[in-house]
Design an enzyme around this catalytic site. Structure first.
Site, PDB file in Angstrom:
ATOM      1  N   GLU A  49       0.825  -1.209   0.000  1.00  0.00           N
ATOM      2  CA  GLU A  49       0.000   0.000   0.000  1.00  0.00           C
ATOM      3  C   GLU A  49       0.859   1.259   0.000  1.00  0.00           C
ATOM      4  O   GLU A  49       1.910   1.288   0.641  1.00  0.00           O
ATOM      5  CB  GLU A  49      -0.882   0.021   1.260  1.00  0.00           C
ATOM      6  CG  GLU A  49      -1.897  -1.087   1.281  1.00  0.00           C
ATOM      7  CD  GLU A  49      -2.384  -1.435   2.682  1.00  0.00           C
ATOM      8  OE1 GLU A  49      -3.554  -1.826   2.801  1.00  0.00           O
ATOM      9  OE2 GLU A  49      -1.601  -1.327   3.642  1.00  0.00           O
ATOM     10  N   SER A  95      -9.162  -0.016  14.128  1.00  0.00           N
ATOM     11  CA  SER A  95      -7.919   0.571  13.597  1.00  0.00           C
ATOM     12  C   SER A  95      -7.504  -0.089  12.288  1.00  0.00           C
ATOM     13  O   SER A  95      -7.473  -1.319  12.184  1.00  0.00           O
ATOM     14  CB  SER A  95      -6.827   0.388  14.664  1.00  0.00           C
ATOM     15  OG  SER A  95      -5.553   0.530  14.106  1.00  0.00           O
ATOM     16  N   ASP A 130      -1.865 -16.388  21.979  1.00  0.00           N
ATOM     17  CA  ASP A 130      -1.549 -16.535  20.555  1.00  0.00           C
ATOM     18  C   ASP A 130      -1.748 -18.015  20.200  1.00  0.00           C
ATOM     19  O   ASP A 130      -1.525 -18.896  21.048  1.00  0.00           O
ATOM     20  CB  ASP A 130      -0.080 -16.130  20.292  1.00  0.00           C
ATOM     21  CG  ASP A 130       0.223 -15.888  18.820  1.00  0.00           C
ATOM     22  OD1 ASP A 130       0.496 -14.726  18.456  1.00  0.00           O
ATOM     23  OD2 ASP A 130       0.179 -16.867  18.022  1.00  0.00           O
ATOM     24  N   GLY A 165      -7.419  -6.395  11.723  1.00  0.00           N
ATOM     25  CA  GLY A 165      -8.297  -6.395  10.541  1.00  0.00           C
ATOM     26  C   GLY A 165      -8.114  -5.090   9.804  1.00  0.00           C
ATOM     27  O   GLY A 165      -8.611  -4.050  10.230  1.00  0.00           O
ATOM     28  N   ASP A 166      -7.349  -5.118   8.702  1.00  0.00           N
ATOM     29  CA  ASP A 166      -6.970  -3.846   8.076  1.00  0.00           C
ATOM     30  C   ASP A 166      -6.915  -3.944   6.559  1.00  0.00           C
ATOM     31  O   ASP A 166      -6.195  -3.198   5.909  1.00  0.00           O
ATOM     32  CB  ASP A 166      -5.622  -3.367   8.635  1.00  0.00           C
ATOM     33  CG  ASP A 166      -4.509  -4.381   8.425  1.00  0.00           C
ATOM     34  OD1 ASP A 166      -4.781  -5.466   7.883  1.00  0.00           O
ATOM     35  OD2 ASP A 166      -3.352  -4.088   8.779  1.00  0.00           O
ATOM     36  N   LYS A 218     -10.139  -9.203   5.398  1.00  0.00           N
ATOM     37  CA  LYS A 218      -9.247  -9.537   6.543  1.00  0.00           C
ATOM     38  C   LYS A 218      -9.791  -8.840   7.790  1.00  0.00           C
ATOM     39  O   LYS A 218      -9.536  -7.654   7.999  1.00  0.00           O
ATOM     40  CB  LYS A 218      -7.831  -9.077   6.209  1.00  0.00           C
ATOM     41  CG  LYS A 218      -6.787  -9.263   7.307  1.00  0.00           C
ATOM     42  CD  LYS A 218      -5.389  -9.074   6.707  1.00  0.00           C
ATOM     43  CE  LYS A 218      -4.285  -9.068   7.743  1.00  0.00           C
ATOM     44  NZ  LYS A 218      -3.968  -7.719   8.237  1.00  0.00           N
TER      45      LYS A 218
HETATM   46  P1  NAD Z   1       2.927 -10.985  13.055  1.00  0.00           P
HETATM   47  O1  NAD Z   1       2.760 -11.934  11.918  1.00  0.00           O
HETATM   48  O2  NAD Z   1       4.270 -10.663  13.542  1.00  0.00           O
HETATM   49  O3  NAD Z   1       2.070 -11.497  14.319  1.00  0.00           O
HETATM   50  C1  NAD Z   1       0.757 -11.957  14.203  1.00  0.00           C
HETATM   51  C2  NAD Z   1       0.509 -12.972  15.311  1.00  0.00           C
HETATM   52  O4  NAD Z   1      -0.878 -13.347  15.282  1.00  0.00           O
HETATM   53  C3  NAD Z   1       1.325 -14.255  15.148  1.00  0.00           C
HETATM   54  O5  NAD Z   1       2.069 -14.513  16.328  1.00  0.00           O
HETATM   55  C4  NAD Z   1       0.259 -15.336  14.912  1.00  0.00           C
HETATM   56  O6  NAD Z   1       0.607 -16.592  15.465  1.00  0.00           O
HETATM   57  C5  NAD Z   1      -0.954 -14.715  15.625  1.00  0.00           C
HETATM   58  N1  NAD Z   1      -2.241 -15.239  15.200  1.00  0.00           N
HETATM   59  C6  NAD Z   1      -2.679 -15.498  13.942  1.00  0.00           C
HETATM   60  N2  NAD Z   1      -3.942 -15.987  13.988  1.00  0.00           N
HETATM   61  C7  NAD Z   1      -4.303 -15.999  15.291  1.00  0.00           C
HETATM   62  C8  NAD Z   1      -5.492 -16.391  15.980  1.00  0.00           C
HETATM   63  N3  NAD Z   1      -6.537 -16.866  15.326  1.00  0.00           N
HETATM   64  N4  NAD Z   1      -5.534 -16.280  17.335  1.00  0.00           N
HETATM   65  C9  NAD Z   1      -4.445 -15.814  18.022  1.00  0.00           C
HETATM   66  N5  NAD Z   1      -3.295 -15.449  17.425  1.00  0.00           N
HETATM   67  C10 NAD Z   1      -3.219 -15.531  16.075  1.00  0.00           C
HETATM   68  O7  NAD Z   1       2.151  -9.645  12.596  1.00  0.00           O
HETATM   69  P2  NAD Z   1       2.267  -8.186  13.219  1.00  0.00           P
HETATM   70  O8  NAD Z   1       3.324  -7.412  12.529  1.00  0.00           O
HETATM   71  O9  NAD Z   1       2.270  -8.282  14.710  1.00  0.00           O
HETATM   72  O10 NAD Z   1       0.872  -7.586  12.737  1.00  0.00           O
HETATM   73  C11 NAD Z   1      -0.337  -8.064  13.300  1.00  0.00           C
HETATM   74  C12 NAD Z   1      -1.505  -7.517  12.521  1.00  0.00           C
HETATM   75  O11 NAD Z   1      -1.600  -6.100  12.696  1.00  0.00           O
HETATM   76  C13 NAD Z   1      -1.405  -7.748  11.020  1.00  0.00           C
HETATM   77  O12 NAD Z   1      -2.659  -8.208  10.563  1.00  0.00           O
HETATM   78  C14 NAD Z   1      -1.097  -6.378  10.443  1.00  0.00           C
HETATM   79  O13 NAD Z   1      -1.567  -6.237   9.143  1.00  0.00           O
HETATM   80  C15 NAD Z   1      -1.827  -5.494  11.434  1.00  0.00           C
HETATM   81  N6  NAD Z   1      -1.337  -4.118  11.522  1.00  0.00           N
HETATM   82  C16 NAD Z   1      -2.259  -3.135  11.642  1.00  0.00           C
HETATM   83  C17 NAD Z   1      -1.851  -1.827  11.779  1.00  0.00           C
HETATM   84  C18 NAD Z   1      -2.862  -0.744  11.974  1.00  0.00           C
HETATM   85  O14 NAD Z   1      -2.517   0.445  11.943  1.00  0.00           O
HETATM   86  N7  NAD Z   1      -4.099  -1.084  12.216  1.00  0.00           N
HETATM   87  C19 NAD Z   1      -0.476  -1.498  11.752  1.00  0.00           C
HETATM   88  C20 NAD Z   1       0.449  -2.537  11.656  1.00  0.00           C
HETATM   89  C21 NAD Z   1       0.005  -3.845  11.550  1.00  0.00           C
END
Ligand code: NAD
Length: 361
Positions: A70, A306, A175, A240-241, A245
């Site tokens: 993005e 968010s 997790d 969820g972003d 998703k």
């Molecule tokens: P990451 O891959 O490092 O961590 C995600 C974690 O979620 C992993 O440890 C995984 O095992 C766990 N997980 C997956 N499915 C699960 C479930 N059903 N129950 C419990 N745990 C589960 O990713 P990250 O960098 O920490 O990012 C996390 C999320 O945040 C991503 O979806 C990313 O797109 C989103 N994000 C959003 C923003 C925002 O501004 N809203 C900013 C950055 C990241």
């Protein structure tokens, strides 16, 4: 009409301050990780309070089955900023980050970049700062316990921002990968946070006033179901972003007062993509400006849906730009051609071959 640069001296025009990953970490350490996030939150609040002065549009995505890239541009009429960011939930399986990014801040009057920086660490810091800022207005007063579901790259930052800005003392971590929770608990040892690793999401949200969901899976996931959510809590839904998703069951949304960053973008990407477009939601800037209510009762469920919006990255970039003269942790990037005669660009190329230095003769 030509507009001259007012801020930059000629000597400064020849390079762009560049913050590598290594220097970003040095900047974070020299300022302190919690003050860094508090500082970004102050800049975000300041920018949200001048919401009308920004050029706003939903971010520009390129989707693949595995994830999304993005571009997130915005401008306040003086400064232009953008972030390049990706979200690829399966990346961690072969050692890559789910989210990486870099960003640029430029002077609108000359078009010259004034900052180029890594934004993988900066995104985690700004996302946590932004979540905690919203929670200051929406979470129950005196919240002490936060459940955090999804214990990956973003989660440590979230916990520390909520400790520093909300006074959270207890973290209940869950997790699907227990090793992720162990990693989180290890990193948060000696921070003053008491971390309990939980075996189920139901266990994690037990007794929590705030629930943060920050999982990564490119599907309509149901991290929280309706029966898990009691009255009075604040949900900080971060994961969820993206179209297709999400993390929350639709019934939770129907019971919650929903707060978003930028309505036009969140209806494409956030939890509210599950709702009709005319469902009432409140943009956070209105709450910060006192134009709309935040939390109004003890039994209200507040939800920050968010997704991450360009103005928050603009604020984080501004924060880093203002910090660099104090820390000196940056490199001078040779990214701007600077011939003696601005029109003699080709002459500069020719002379660099003759003198072998690559420098403008
Ligand atoms: P990451 O891959 O490092 O961590 C995600 C974690 O979620 C992993 O440890 C995984 O095992 C766990 N997980 C997956 N499915 C699960 C479930 N059903 N129950 C419990 N745990 C589960 O990713 P990250 O960098 O920490 O990012 C996390 C999320 O945040 C991503 O979806 C990313 O797109 C989103 N994000 C959003 C923003 C925002 O501004 N809203 C900013 C950055 C990241």
């Amino acid at each position: 009409m030509t507009t001259k640069s007012k801020a930059l001296e000629p000597s400064e025009l020849a390079y762009v301050p560049f913050v590598s990953v290594d220097n970003m970490m040095k900047n974070v350490h020299s300022y302190g990780v919690e003050p860094f996030m508090t500082g970004i939150a102050e800049y975000i609040e300041e920018d949200f309070l001048r919401w009308e002065s920004f050029d706003k549009k939903p971010r520009i995505p390129a989707h693949a089955p595995q994830g999304v890239i993005e571009l997130m541009p915005t401008s306040d009429g003086e400064t232009f900023g953008f972030k390049y960011v990706n979200g690829h939930p399966d990346n961690t399986k072969d050692g890559r980050q789910t989210v990486t990014g870099f960003g640029v801040l430029s002077e609108l009057s000359t078009g010259y970049p004034v900052l180029f920086t890594e934004m993988t660490i900066l995104t985690a810091l700004r996302t946590a700062a932004n979540s905690a800022l919203a929670a200051k207005y929406l979470a129950p007063k005196g919240s002490k316990t936060m459940a955090i579901i999804g214990n990956g790259a973003q989660s440590d930052f979230q916990c520390l921002a909520f400790k520093s800005m909300l006074g959270i003392t207890d973290i209940r971590a869950y997790d699907i990968d227990p090793d992720a929770s162990v990693r989180l608990a290890r990193n948060l040892a000696n921070t003053g946070l008491d971390v309990t690793i939980c075996k189920t999401p139901e266990d994690a949200i037990e007794g929590a006033q705030i629930v943060t969901t920050v999982t990564a899976d490119k599907k309509y996931a149901t991290i929280l179901t309706d029966n898990m959510v009691g009255s009075g809590i604040h949900i900080n839904a971060v994961g969820g972003d993206c179209p297709g998703k999400t993390e929350l069951h639709k019934d939770i949304l129907l019971r919650s007062d929903i707060f978003v960053e930028f309505l036009e973008q969140t209806f494409i990407e956030g939890e509210v993509q599950q709702l009709d477009r005319d469902h009432p939601v409140t943009e956070l800037w209105e709450v910060y400006a006192g134009k709309a209510a935040g939390r109004t009762s003890d039994d209200q469920i507040t939800l920050f849906d968010s997704v991450g919006f360009a103005i928050e990255d603009f604020s984080a970039l501004r924060f880093v730009r203002d910090l660099l003269p104090k820390t000196g942790h940056f490199e001078k990037l040779d990214m701007l051609a600077d011939p003696d005669d601005p029109r003699d660009l080709f002459g500069m190329v020719l002379r660099s071959k003759n003198d072998g230095t690559g420098a403008a003769a």
